[in-house]
Design a protein around this motif. Sequence first.
Motif, PDB file in Angstrom:
ATOM      1  N   CYS A 264       0.760  -1.167  -0.153  1.00  0.00           N
ATOM      2  CA  CYS A 264      -0.035   0.027  -0.110  1.00  0.00           C
ATOM      3  C   CYS A 264       0.813   1.331  -0.051  1.00  0.00           C
ATOM      4  O   CYS A 264       0.326   2.333  -0.397  1.00  0.00           O
ATOM      5  CB  CYS A 264      -0.952  -0.017   1.421  1.00  0.00           C
ATOM      6  SG  CYS A 264      -1.683  -1.417   1.468  1.00  0.00           S
TER       7      CYS A 264
ATOM      8  N   CYS B 202       1.303   4.118  -2.873  1.00  0.00           N
ATOM      9  CA  CYS B 202       0.287   5.439  -3.198  1.00  0.00           C
ATOM     10  C   CYS B 202      -0.248   5.921  -1.776  1.00  0.00           C
ATOM     11  O   CYS B 202      -0.514   7.455  -1.826  1.00  0.00           O
ATOM     12  CB  CYS B 202      -0.990   4.594  -3.637  1.00  0.00           C
ATOM     13  SG  CYS B 202      -0.810   3.924  -5.308  1.00  0.00           S
ATOM     14  N   HIS B 203       0.146   5.276  -0.746  1.00  0.00           N
ATOM     15  CA  HIS B 203      -0.073   6.021   0.595  1.00  0.00           C
ATOM     16  C   HIS B 203       1.121   5.996   1.547  1.00  0.00           C
ATOM     17  O   HIS B 203       1.308   5.399   2.348  1.00  0.00           O
ATOM     18  CB  HIS B 203      -0.860   5.202   1.354  1.00  0.00           C
ATOM     19  CG  HIS B 203      -2.301   5.093   0.533  1.00  0.00           C
ATOM     20  ND1 HIS B 203      -3.362   5.860   0.964  1.00  0.00           N
ATOM     21  CD2 HIS B 203      -3.005   4.172  -0.364  1.00  0.00           C
ATOM     22  CE1 HIS B 203      -4.461   5.646   0.310  1.00  0.00           C
ATOM     23  NE2 HIS B 203      -4.401   4.744  -0.608  1.00  0.00           N
TER      24      HIS B 203
ATOM     25  N   THR C 282      -0.747   9.457   2.063  1.00  0.00           N
ATOM     26  CA  THR C 282      -1.003   9.809   0.694  1.00  0.00           C
ATOM     27  C   THR C 282       0.042  10.353  -0.089  1.00  0.00           C
ATOM     28  O   THR C 282       0.841  11.205   0.503  1.00  0.00           O
ATOM     29  CB  THR C 282      -2.318  10.545   0.766  1.00  0.00           C
ATOM     30  OG1 THR C 282      -2.503  11.050  -0.600  1.00  0.00           O
ATOM     31  CG2 THR C 282      -1.964  11.908   1.471  1.00  0.00           C
TER      32      THR C 282
ATOM     33  N   TYR D 280      -3.312  11.598  -8.385  1.00  0.00           N
ATOM     34  CA  TYR D 280      -4.763  11.239  -8.749  1.00  0.00           C
ATOM     35  C   TYR D 280      -4.819   9.792  -9.579  1.00  0.00           C
ATOM     36  O   TYR D 280      -3.925   9.725 -10.358  1.00  0.00           O
ATOM     37  CB  TYR D 280      -5.257  12.332  -9.559  1.00  0.00           C
ATOM     38  CG  TYR D 280      -5.352  13.727  -8.960  1.00  0.00           C
ATOM     39  CD1 TYR D 280      -6.764  13.901  -8.316  1.00  0.00           C
ATOM     40  CD2 TYR D 280      -4.492  14.518  -9.129  1.00  0.00           C
ATOM     41  CE1 TYR D 280      -6.682  15.413  -7.743  1.00  0.00           C
ATOM     42  CE2 TYR D 280      -4.686  15.723  -8.352  1.00  0.00           C
ATOM     43  CZ  TYR D 280      -5.417  15.999  -7.786  1.00  0.00           C
ATOM     44  OH  TYR D 280      -5.613  17.481  -7.166  1.00  0.00           O
ATOM     45  N   ARG D 281      -5.557   8.960  -9.118  1.00  0.00           N
ATOM     46  CA  ARG D 281      -5.541   7.781  -9.630  1.00  0.00           C
ATOM     47  C   ARG D 281      -6.969   6.911  -9.864  1.00  0.00           C
ATOM     48  O   ARG D 281      -7.805   7.318  -9.191  1.00  0.00           O
ATOM     49  CB  ARG D 281      -4.699   6.647  -8.639  1.00  0.00           C
ATOM     50  CG  ARG D 281      -3.373   7.004  -8.390  1.00  0.00           C
ATOM     51  CD  ARG D 281      -2.523   6.377  -7.418  1.00  0.00           C
ATOM     52  NE  ARG D 281      -1.194   6.921  -7.123  1.00  0.00           N
ATOM     53  CZ  ARG D 281      -0.248   6.374  -7.696  1.00  0.00           C
ATOM     54  NH1 ARG D 281      -0.052   5.498  -8.544  1.00  0.00           N
ATOM     55  NH2 ARG D 281       1.405   6.776  -7.213  1.00  0.00           N
TER      56      ARG D 281
ATOM     57  N   ILE E 278      -8.476   3.611  -9.623  1.00  0.00           N
ATOM     58  CA  ILE E 278      -8.450   2.590  -8.817  1.00  0.00           C
ATOM     59  C   ILE E 278      -9.462   1.191  -9.007  1.00  0.00           C
ATOM     60  O   ILE E 278      -9.613   0.265  -8.173  1.00  0.00           O
ATOM     61  CB  ILE E 278      -8.462   2.756  -7.145  1.00  0.00           C
ATOM     62  CG1 ILE E 278      -9.900   3.340  -6.857  1.00  0.00           C
ATOM     63  CG2 ILE E 278      -7.463   3.745  -6.576  1.00  0.00           C
ATOM     64  CD1 ILE E 278     -10.260   3.290  -5.162  1.00  0.00           C
TER      65      ILE E 278
ATOM     66  N   LYS F   8     -10.101   9.188 -12.232  1.00  0.00           N
ATOM     67  CA  LYS F   8      -9.035   9.361 -11.541  1.00  0.00           C
ATOM     68  C   LYS F   8      -9.346  10.307 -10.235  1.00  0.00           C
ATOM     69  O   LYS F   8     -10.111  11.382 -10.664  1.00  0.00           O
ATOM     70  CB  LYS F   8      -7.694  10.100 -12.059  1.00  0.00           C
ATOM     71  CG  LYS F   8      -7.235   9.069 -12.889  1.00  0.00           C
ATOM     72  CD  LYS F   8      -5.899   9.600 -13.630  1.00  0.00           C
ATOM     73  CE  LYS F   8      -5.209   8.602 -14.744  1.00  0.00           C
ATOM     74  NZ  LYS F   8      -4.000   9.199 -15.023  1.00  0.00           N
TER      75      LYS F   8
ATOM     76  N   LYS G 277      -8.338  11.852  -6.218  1.00  0.00           N
ATOM     77  CA  LYS G 277      -7.157  12.063  -5.143  1.00  0.00           C
ATOM     78  C   LYS G 277      -7.003  11.005  -4.294  1.00  0.00           C
ATOM     79  O   LYS G 277      -8.220  10.330  -3.890  1.00  0.00           O
ATOM     80  CB  LYS G 277      -7.363  13.472  -4.727  1.00  0.00           C
ATOM     81  CG  LYS G 277      -5.928  13.788  -3.800  1.00  0.00           C
ATOM     82  CD  LYS G 277      -6.194  14.904  -2.744  1.00  0.00           C
ATOM     83  CE  LYS G 277      -6.185  16.161  -3.702  1.00  0.00           C
ATOM     84  NZ  LYS G 277      -6.270  17.451  -2.874  1.00  0.00           N
ATOM     85  N   VAL G 278      -5.765  10.314  -4.377  1.00  0.00           N
ATOM     86  CA  VAL G 278      -5.636   9.406  -3.129  1.00  0.00           C
ATOM     87  C   VAL G 278      -5.930  10.084  -1.928  1.00  0.00           C
ATOM     88  O   VAL G 278      -5.159  10.797  -1.348  1.00  0.00           O
ATOM     89  CB  VAL G 278      -4.077   8.849  -3.235  1.00  0.00           C
ATOM     90  CG1 VAL G 278      -3.678   8.117  -2.270  1.00  0.00           C
ATOM     91  CG2 VAL G 278      -3.785   8.079  -4.686  1.00  0.00           C
TER      92      VAL G 278
ATOM     93  N   TYR H  56     -10.215  -4.087  -3.406  1.00  0.00           N
ATOM     94  CA  TYR H  56      -8.671  -4.143  -3.977  1.00  0.00           C
ATOM     95  C   TYR H  56      -8.245  -5.417  -4.119  1.00  0.00           C
ATOM     96  O   TYR H  56      -7.397  -5.704  -5.052  1.00  0.00           O
ATOM     97  CB  TYR H  56      -7.754  -3.438  -2.831  1.00  0.00           C
ATOM     98  CG  TYR H  56      -7.547  -1.848  -2.944  1.00  0.00           C
ATOM     99  CD1 TYR H  56      -7.198  -1.223  -4.019  1.00  0.00           C
ATOM    100  CD2 TYR H  56      -8.292  -1.364  -1.953  1.00  0.00           C
ATOM    101  CE1 TYR H  56      -7.365   0.234  -4.199  1.00  0.00           C
ATOM    102  CE2 TYR H  56      -8.406   0.138  -1.960  1.00  0.00           C
ATOM    103  CZ  TYR H  56      -7.706   0.897  -2.940  1.00  0.00           C
ATOM    104  OH  TYR H  56      -7.909   2.159  -2.999  1.00  0.00           O
TER     105      TYR H  56
ATOM    106  N   ASP I 136      -4.968   2.516 -13.057  1.00  0.00           N
ATOM    107  CA  ASP I 136      -3.304   2.702 -12.152  1.00  0.00           C
ATOM    108  C   ASP I 136      -2.721   1.508 -12.518  1.00  0.00           C
ATOM    109  O   ASP I 136      -3.332   0.426 -12.195  1.00  0.00           O
ATOM    110  CB  ASP I 136      -3.536   3.042 -10.983  1.00  0.00           C
ATOM    111  CG  ASP I 136      -2.109   3.558 -10.568  1.00  0.00           C
ATOM    112  OD1 ASP I 136      -1.302   2.607 -10.317  1.00  0.00           O
ATOM    113  OD2 ASP I 136      -2.042   4.613  -9.983  1.00  0.00           O
TER     114      ASP I 136
END
Length: 351
Positions: free
Chosen positions: A228, A231-232, A238, A242-243, A245, A270, A272-273, A301, A312
Amino acid sequence: MYFMKRKWLTILILLSSVFIVSHLIGSCKKHDIVHITTSLQQVIPGGFPQPVYRFEDNSLTEEGFQLGRKLFYDGRLSRDTGFPCSSCHQQIAIFGTYEHDRSHGYNFSHTLRNAPPLFNLAWQKELHWDGQFKSLYAEASQPILTHNEMAENFFTIIFRLGSDSGYRRMFKAAFGSPVVTEDRILRALAQFTGYITSSNSKYDLYKKGEASFTTSEQNGYQLYQAKCSICHPEPMFTDYSYRNIGLPVDSLLNDYGRMRITGQSEDSLKFKVPSLRNVYLTANYMHDGRFNTLLQVLNHYSTGIQNSPTLDPLLVNKIPLADNEKTDLYNFLKTLSDSAMLTDPRFSKPQ
């Protein structure tokens, strides 16, 4: 002789008038110069990077913060006075919307998206799920003016607040004058929301050597780092990118995310994460609040990602998670909760 006396009398009156006006103007300038506020230090927790926003164009003061706090909870900023900022950004949900998919606005309409929680905003260079706004100041006006949120206009708000002697005192304390203006309202709101900082979770104590993880939490931490953290990433959890998912489009909302702002097809779907900080406390999840629980998020996920042209690349093969791994990851995510914020009196509704 009589006319000469009148002439000199007129000159004296004019000179006296000039002196009085000059004195008054001088007094006003002097008053502005000596206007005193209490400086409020921006909180930058240990281990955090430097914030993007440093309040350089909007000096952070105790008076400005307290004014922003009062405005944040005041329904008079909305058309029917029933939807203050705090109706969508509730302290019980770390200033997100508590256990709701999308927020309610004026006339009990639904907003387009799930209200993002308001903390650590000073580290964001762009705001909202699609990055529409570049500053806290600009962002503060959007919910006030939008028809399905607060649905009000500043002319009416200024009239309402300007008629309140308590507000006039607070505006004078914050800005040196009792005059209520749109600019001052937005500056005060930016000070309040931009000051809210979250950095006191079990994870933070663990990183400082003041707490220990259980075996499950430690295993979850290792899973997070492996699956994880791209992206985080720590410590903000974070990367503010912008993705896509792999969420299917809600046919009723037709929300294509970042593409609404850029107009570029490569930005389709997309968003924002979001930060994983406080994620356990901020249900519902995703831009439209479609998931009620963290388990549903983890299931998405591991098995629910849908392919599309802008998906992504990191998610093409999904993120496989066994049931025990989901449990461990869930327990780690709980350690990111800053529960003290739920009742922190600094951010609560003024009495």
